[in-house]
Design a protein around this motif. Sequence first.
Motif, PDB file in Angstrom:
ATOM      1  N   VAL A 174       0.837  -1.200   0.000  1.00 22.01           N
ATOM      2  CA  VAL A 174       0.000   0.000   0.000  1.00 22.01           C
ATOM      3  C   VAL A 174       0.872   1.252   0.000  1.00 22.01           C
ATOM      4  CG1 VAL A 174      -1.692   1.341   1.305  1.00 22.01           C
ATOM      5  CG2 VAL A 174      -1.958  -1.131   1.100  1.00 22.01           C
ATOM      6  N   GLY A 175       1.917   1.226   0.817  1.00 22.44           N
ATOM      7  CA  GLY A 175       2.818   2.375   0.890  1.00 22.44           C
ATOM      8  C   GLY A 175       3.518   2.651  -0.427  1.00 22.44           C
ATOM      9  N   ALA A 176       3.742   1.596  -1.231  1.00 19.69           N
ATOM     10  CA  ALA A 176       4.437   1.773  -2.504  1.00 19.69           C
ATOM     11  C   ALA A 176       3.571   2.478  -3.536  1.00 19.69           C
ATOM     12  CB  ALA A 176       4.883   0.414  -3.048  1.00 19.69           C
ATOM     13  N   ILE A 177       2.267   2.320  -3.444  1.00 20.48           N
ATOM     14  CA  ILE A 177       1.372   2.905  -4.446  1.00 20.48           C
ATOM     15  C   ILE A 177       0.627   4.131  -3.927  1.00 20.48           C
ATOM     16  CG2 ILE A 177      -0.744   1.606  -3.924  1.00 20.48           C
ATOM     17  CD1 ILE A 177      -1.060   1.175  -6.951  1.00 20.48           C
ATOM     18  N   LEU A 178       0.665   4.361  -2.620  1.00 22.48           N
ATOM     19  CA  LEU A 178      -0.099   5.454  -2.023  1.00 22.48           C
ATOM     20  C   LEU A 178       0.283   6.835  -2.569  1.00 22.48           C
ATOM     21  CD1 LEU A 178      -2.377   5.780  -0.021  1.00 22.48           C
ATOM     22  CD2 LEU A 178      -0.692   6.046   1.820  1.00 22.48           C
ATOM     23  N   PRO A 179       1.574   7.171  -2.732  1.00 19.60           N
ATOM     24  CA  PRO A 179       1.897   8.489  -3.285  1.00 19.60           C
ATOM     25  C   PRO A 179       1.320   8.703  -4.684  1.00 19.60           C
ATOM     26  CG  PRO A 179       3.824   7.545  -2.239  1.00 19.60           C
ATOM     27  CD  PRO A 179       2.790   6.460  -2.299  1.00 19.60           C
ATOM     28  N   LEU A 180       1.356   7.659  -5.527  1.00 21.81           N
ATOM     29  CA  LEU A 180       0.796   7.771  -6.866  1.00 21.81           C
ATOM     30  C   LEU A 180      -0.708   8.009  -6.801  1.00 21.81           C
ATOM     31  CD1 LEU A 180       1.917   7.461  -9.840  1.00 21.81           C
ATOM     32  CD2 LEU A 180       0.911   5.174  -9.793  1.00 21.81           C
ATOM     33  N   VAL A 181      -1.389   7.273  -5.916  1.00 25.16           N
ATOM     34  CA  VAL A 181      -2.838   7.424  -5.758  1.00 25.16           C
ATOM     35  C   VAL A 181      -3.175   8.817  -5.226  1.00 25.16           C
ATOM     36  CG1 VAL A 181      -4.867   6.589  -4.512  1.00 25.16           C
ATOM     37  CG2 VAL A 181      -3.221   4.958  -5.455  1.00 25.16           C
ATOM     38  N   LEU A 182      -2.380   9.282  -4.266  1.00 24.37           N
ATOM     39  CA  LEU A 182      -2.599  10.623  -3.725  1.00 24.37           C
ATOM     40  C   LEU A 182      -2.462  11.679  -4.819  1.00 24.37           C
ATOM     41  CD1 LEU A 182      -3.002  12.611  -1.399  1.00 24.37           C
ATOM     42  CD2 LEU A 182      -0.530  12.472  -0.948  1.00 24.37           C
ATOM     43  N   GLY A 183      -1.448  11.533  -5.665  1.00 25.88           N
ATOM     44  CA  GLY A 183      -1.267  12.470  -6.766  1.00 25.88           C
ATOM     45  C   GLY A 183      -2.435  12.424  -7.740  1.00 25.88           C
ATOM     46  N   MET A 184      -2.920  11.209  -8.053  1.00 24.93           N
ATOM     47  CA  MET A 184      -4.082  11.079  -8.938  1.00 24.93           C
ATOM     48  C   MET A 184      -5.299  11.777  -8.342  1.00 24.93           C
ATOM     49  SD  MET A 184      -3.807   7.124 -10.271  1.00 24.93           S
ATOM     50  CE  MET A 184      -5.359   7.274 -11.170  1.00 24.93           C
ATOM     51  N   LEU A 185      -5.473  11.603  -7.040  1.00 30.98           N
ATOM     52  CA  LEU A 185      -6.614  12.218  -6.362  1.00 30.98           C
ATOM     53  C   LEU A 185      -6.540  13.742  -6.454  1.00 30.98           C
ATOM     54  CD1 LEU A 185      -9.120  11.603  -4.610  1.00 30.98           C
ATOM     55  CD2 LEU A 185      -7.649  11.813  -2.602  1.00 30.98           C
ATOM     56  N   LEU A 186      -5.369  14.292  -6.159  1.00 30.44           N
ATOM     57  CA  LEU A 186      -5.197  15.747  -6.205  1.00 30.44           C
ATOM     58  C   LEU A 186      -5.394  16.289  -7.622  1.00 30.44           C
ATOM     59  CD1 LEU A 186      -2.046  16.129  -3.914  1.00 30.44           C
ATOM     60  CD2 LEU A 186      -4.388  16.822  -3.359  1.00 30.44           C
ATOM     61  N   GLY A 187      -4.790  15.607  -8.605  1.00 31.85           N
ATOM     62  CA  GLY A 187      -4.854  16.090  -9.977  1.00 31.85           C
ATOM     63  C   GLY A 187      -6.233  16.007 -10.585  1.00 31.85           C
ATOM     64  N   ASN A 188      -7.018  14.997 -10.178  1.00 28.11           N
ATOM     65  CA  ASN A 188      -8.353  14.839 -10.755  1.00 28.11           C
ATOM     66  C   ASN A 188      -9.408  15.652 -10.016  1.00 28.11           C
ATOM     67  OD1 ASN A 188      -8.514  12.575 -13.013  1.00 28.11           O
ATOM     68  ND2 ASN A 188      -6.925  11.967 -11.569  1.00 28.11           N
ATOM     69  N   LEU A 189      -9.179  15.943  -8.740  1.00 29.64           N
ATOM     70  CA  LEU A 189     -10.123  16.781  -8.008  1.00 29.64           C
ATOM     71  C   LEU A 189      -9.958  18.259  -8.355  1.00 29.64           C
ATOM     72  CD1 LEU A 189     -10.118  15.197  -4.422  1.00 29.64           C
ATOM     73  CD2 LEU A 189     -11.932  15.078  -6.141  1.00 29.64           C
ATOM     74  N   ASP A 190      -8.714  18.648  -8.646  1.00 32.40           N
ATOM     75  CA  ASP A 190      -8.442  20.063  -8.888  1.00 32.40           C
ATOM     76  C   ASP A 190      -7.453  20.217 -10.039  1.00 32.40           C
ATOM     77  OD1 ASP A 190      -7.939  22.749  -8.844  1.00 32.40           O
ATOM     78  OD2 ASP A 190      -7.176  22.824  -6.796  1.00 32.40           O
ATOM     79  N   PRO A 191      -7.925  20.646 -11.223  1.00 28.84           N
ATOM     80  CA  PRO A 191      -7.018  20.849 -12.358  1.00 28.84           C
ATOM     81  C   PRO A 191      -5.870  21.803 -12.055  1.00 28.84           C
ATOM     82  CG  PRO A 191      -9.314  20.940 -13.078  1.00 28.84           C
ATOM     83  CD  PRO A 191      -9.330  20.911 -11.576  1.00 28.84           C
ATOM     84  N   GLU A 192      -6.107  22.748 -11.142  1.00 25.58           N
ATOM     85  CA  GLU A 192      -5.036  23.673 -10.779  1.00 25.58           C
ATOM     86  C   GLU A 192      -3.889  22.935 -10.085  1.00 25.58           C
ATOM     87  OE1 GLU A 192      -4.425  26.869 -11.376  1.00 25.58           O
ATOM     88  OE2 GLU A 192      -6.166  26.878 -12.708  1.00 25.58           O
TER      89      GLU A 192
END
Length: 355
Positions: A174-192
């Motif tokens: 989970v720790g290995a993929i969590l940063p990527l998932v967090l980035g996806m969440l941020l980028g898709n919730l807010d285009p800015e």
Amino acid sequence: MAVPIKAGIEKVPGGLMLVPMLVGAVVHTAAPGSGEFFGSFTGALYTGLPAILAVFYVCLGSTLDVKATPYIAKKGGVLLGTKVLFALVVGIVLGRFLGESPVSGGVFAGLSTLAVVAALNDTNGGLYMSLMAQFGRRRDVGAYSVMSLESGPFLTMVTLGVAGLSAFPWQTLVGAILPLVLGMLLGNLDPEMRRFLAPAVPALVPFLGLSLGLTLNLTAVWDAGLLGIGLGLFVVLVGGAVLLLADKVSGGDGIAGLAAATTAGNAAVVPSIVAAANPVYAPAAQYATVLVASSVVVTAILCPLITLFWARRILKQPAAADEAGDAIADGDGPSSAPHHLPGANREAAAQHDGT
């Protein structure tokens, strides 16, 4: 007087990753105690690879759009699934013979299941998008948004575990993929947030290379020799044949499959991360890093040549030429400037340079 440092580095395949890594390896080989000697921020470069990677994967994740069109999802899904499945089959076969440890002697000394799986599991995104812009339909460039999910150590860890080798605790996975998932969440919730984080991806690549190089001894590079070249040939020839077949079976012309038969520059950091997560892989990690780095260079050189040969053969066929002409009329065909990326794709490729 301006010195074209960046332009010079980029003349080397995967140079933004590999040149700083070589510099770091030279420093570590010549002065292995320099990190402790200087300490502070300088010393942190010797031990800060995990932190740099965490930031890198958050920024990379922000560029991945979950609203991919059906075509992009299909094309990217086929290529991603094929790469993962092929790496899994190879991992199972090698795992039966080698286990977790590297080959201890002979022509294949240093070869390990870890090295082969890591080399197979990550695609050079910048090279793929450049080739697709030149030879394929422009929408094929977007398929890398799906293929980017292979970035990082997660799939390599899963592959090694499924292959029957030493597994990893679920927290590590989970720790290995969590940063990527967090980035996806941020980028898709807010285009800015996507526009804010995405430019950091190429800027972080040289720091990844330097920090990784500061853990390597150049004697291991010499020992890799022809074996590293052989690994690159396996990825681009055997892996490319499998991807070409999968692309054609799914309705493509095989160009995208061949263009995906590479090893990403940041794949070179995967062995050290895997070894940190499970010490049983530590004996294989250093040799694996060098072998994967060799595969990055070999595939970056050969893949465009093979893809060019196949694309010329395909596009000479009347049916394919007619289809390409229709696609161009719709604004979705091969680039009319075969040696340059269209503006949007050039920007996308820059974001993934060295990955």
